[in-house]
Design a protein around this motif. Structure first.
Motif, PDB file in Angstrom:
ATOM      1  N   ARG A 193       0.828  -1.206   0.000  1.00 55.86           N
ATOM      2  CA  ARG A 193       0.000   0.000   0.000  1.00 55.86           C
ATOM      3  C   ARG A 193       0.863   1.257   0.000  1.00 55.86           C
ATOM      4  NH1 ARG A 193      -5.169  -1.898   1.368  1.00 55.86           N
ATOM      5  NH2 ARG A 193      -5.061  -3.997   2.269  1.00 55.86           N
ATOM      6  N   ALA A 227       0.474   5.722   0.008  1.00 53.99           N
ATOM      7  CA  ALA A 227      -0.400   6.888   0.146  1.00 53.99           C
ATOM      8  C   ALA A 227      -0.536   7.557  -1.212  1.00 53.99           C
ATOM      9  CB  ALA A 227       0.176   7.856   1.174  1.00 53.99           C
ATOM     10  N   GLY A 259      -5.452  11.298  -1.617  1.00 51.83           N
ATOM     11  CA  GLY A 259      -5.593  11.430  -0.179  1.00 51.83           C
ATOM     12  C   GLY A 259      -5.968  10.152   0.538  1.00 51.83           C
ATOM     13  N   LYS A 260      -5.864   8.999  -0.126  1.00 53.50           N
ATOM     14  CA  LYS A 260      -6.142   7.735   0.546  1.00 53.50           C
ATOM     15  C   LYS A 260      -5.134   6.685   0.088  1.00 53.50           C
ATOM     16  CE  LYS A 260      -9.521   6.207  -2.938  1.00 53.50           C
ATOM     17  NZ  LYS A 260     -10.918   5.750  -3.159  1.00 53.50           N
ATOM     18  N   ASP A 261      -4.960   5.661   0.917  1.00 50.52           N
ATOM     19  CA  ASP A 261      -4.048   4.587   0.563  1.00 50.52           C
ATOM     20  C   ASP A 261      -4.613   3.775  -0.602  1.00 50.52           C
ATOM     21  OD1 ASP A 261      -2.412   5.387   2.558  1.00 50.52           O
ATOM     22  OD2 ASP A 261      -2.747   3.667   3.871  1.00 50.52           O
ATOM     23  N   GLU A 268      -9.266   5.711  -8.609  1.00 51.73           N
ATOM     24  CA  GLU A 268     -10.323   6.282  -7.770  1.00 51.73           C
ATOM     25  C   GLU A 268     -10.970   5.237  -6.878  1.00 51.73           C
ATOM     26  OE1 GLU A 268     -12.801   7.944 -10.765  1.00 51.73           O
ATOM     27  OE2 GLU A 268     -11.516   9.707 -11.098  1.00 51.73           O
ATOM     28  N   GLY A 294      -9.192   2.724  -5.559  1.00 57.57           N
ATOM     29  CA  GLY A 294      -8.232   2.288  -4.553  1.00 57.57           C
ATOM     30  C   GLY A 294      -7.159   1.331  -5.013  1.00 57.57           C
TER      31      GLY A 294
END
Length: 472
Positions: free
Chosen positions: A44, A46, A50-52, A420, A422
């Motif tokens: 994973r 960052a 703004g998310k992992d 988008e 993930g």
């Protein structure tokens, strides 16, 4: 940082004002700004939203043991304290470089059946490893009295790096634009991707026959006495994870050997476990004269590459040493003790955690999962892979095998939607393919999570793909 007017710049703005990015559209960067990544652990990272996100690219095919491994950080710190740097010029050496060369050769000899490989030259990138091979082949033919053997064979869709010699060997036109590439003496053969380039009704076996005939005809046309070497990735990575047709590589080697043409295996991606085997050399039972390596040797924790040559080539160089003097090739950072120490720690970690075996098992699961979620999708033409090196290829119509127009960039639309959702994956530059090459340490649960995110991204992109297909 401030400019003359005293304005404070955000990091993204500072990036645009100060950096020339590799393989990046300047216009797009100025319009949308950079995608800035932060801390990473395991599989994973960052992400810029703004998310992992799960990194299904392992960086650029290279973070094989995953991010944030303390063992490798400690190995680097210890090496810096012990010997932060020394060169290898003029017979200088250091213990980590010596031990790493021995370890690489041992892996080839004992795990890949390549006992003919003999010596290791160290550099810092896959590009310079291939440049080194290019120069050594020319040097080799000059000192054995065949200076006319200068031409190189490569393949359309190949990626061998972006330094001058390596950039010319690369067979993806986008990398040549305005760079005066490929250079004289580089000949690109057809791309060995049956799904995309096979003729209508042509079997894979017939396609392979056609490729081998093209190779033979090219050698006859150019003259075997003018061709020095052929370079090939065992599985073509950046071109689209292109699997070789059955028996293709074996037959290529036979033709080259019969014509006194060296074979260079570019294992910058496939080396160190990516295929579920230590090397593509062993995986496909190859006997290359030269092998080039980088990426996975340190899992990208330190820039390091290797060019491995056969005993036959070394003996030719050795026999000419008194007449020609030193082999005047090398880099400031060849055999960097810190990089070699990191590589040794990385290879030990891979052995300890059975990372290559995990790549085999997780690779099977990845393909099964991809076929389960996307095998029947109307715009998915092919799902393929070996080990943890896989791809999905998109088509405008799967029944007629009609492809999207290149400028439509259908695969880039899919990759954007997947980010988008993930999961980070790379839309490749040659044909409409997204690749899947996660860290080799990935778990089954992480693959499931990442593929489910891919499925959501693909579902979201479907309406756009439908519109593009209608316009094709």
């Amino acid at each position: 940082m401030t400019d003359a007017a005293g304005a404070n710049f955000a990091l993204a703005e500072l990036d645009k004002r100060t950096m020339l990015h590799p393989v990046t559209s300047i216009a797009a960067l100025e319009a949308t700004g950079p995608q800035i990544y932060g801390k990473a652990t395991g599989v994973r990272i960052a992400g810029p939203l703004g998310k992992d996100v799960i990194d299904f690219g392992a960086g650029l095919w290279c973070v094989n043991v995953g991010y944030g491994r303390e063992e490798l950080a400690e190995a680097a710190a210890d090496a810096i304290r012990q010997l932060s740097y020394y060169h290898l010029f003029g017979a200088a050496s250091n213990e980590p470089a010596v031990r790493l060369a021995d370890q690489i050769l041992t892996l080839f000899h004992e795990r890949s059946g390549a006992g003919h490989l003999s010596k290791v030259f160290f550099g810092t990138s896959g590009s310079d490893a291939n440049d080194t091979a290019y120069k050594l082949v020319r040097y080799y033919n000059n000192i054995r009295g065949q200076p006319q053997k200068k031409k190189f064979l490569a393949r359309l869709g190949a990626y061998h790096g972006l330094t001058y010699a390596a950039g010319g060997l690369t067979g993806i036109p986008a990398y040549h634009t305005a760079f005066d590439l490929p250079q004289e003496g580089v000949i690109h053969l057809s791309c060995p991707h049956h799904f995309r380039f096979g003729d209508a009704g042509e079997s894979e076996a017939a396609f392979c026959d056609r490729l081998i005939a093209e190779l033979e005809e090219t050698i006859k046309r150019e003259g075997a006495d003018t061709i020095a070497a052929m370079i090939a990735e065992p599985v073509m990575g950046t071109g689209g994870v292109l699997m070789p047709p059955a028996n293709y590589l074996r037959r290529v080697q036979e033709v080259l050997k019969a014509n006194d043409i060296l074979f260079i295996a570019d294992e910058v991606i496939t080396g160190f476990g990516r295929l579920g085997s230590w090397f593509g050399t062993g995986h496909f039972e190859l006997t290359p004269d030269i092998v080039t390596l980088a990426k996975g040797v340190t899992s990208a924790y330190f820039p390091l590459s290797a060019t491995v040559i056969s005993e036959d080539i070394f003996q030719t160089l050795r026999s000419a040493s008194n007449e020609y003097g030193p082999v005047m090739h090398g880099f400031t950072y060849s055999g960097h003790p810190v990089g070699c120490s990191v590589a040794l720690a990385n290879l030990a970690l891979m052995e300890r955690e059975a990372i290559v075996d995990n790549a085999t098992a997780m690779g099977r699961h990845l393909i099964e999962k991809l076929r389960a979620v996307a095998g029947d999708h109307p715009f998915v033409g092919d799902i393929r892979g070996e080990g943890l090196m896989a791809a999905v290829e998109f088509v405008a119509d799967r029944n007629s095998r009609r492809f999207f127009a290149k400028e439509q960039a259908a695969h880039r639309i899919v990759a954007k939607h997947c980010m988008e959702q993930g999961v980070a994956m790379r839309p490749l530059p040659f044909i409409e393919v997204v690749s899947f090459s996660p860290p080799l340490s990935i778990t089954e649960a992480e693959i499931d999570e990442g593929v489910d995110a891919f499925a959501r991204g693909l579902d979201t992109a479907t309406s756009e793909l439908k519109a593009l297909a209608a316009a094709t």
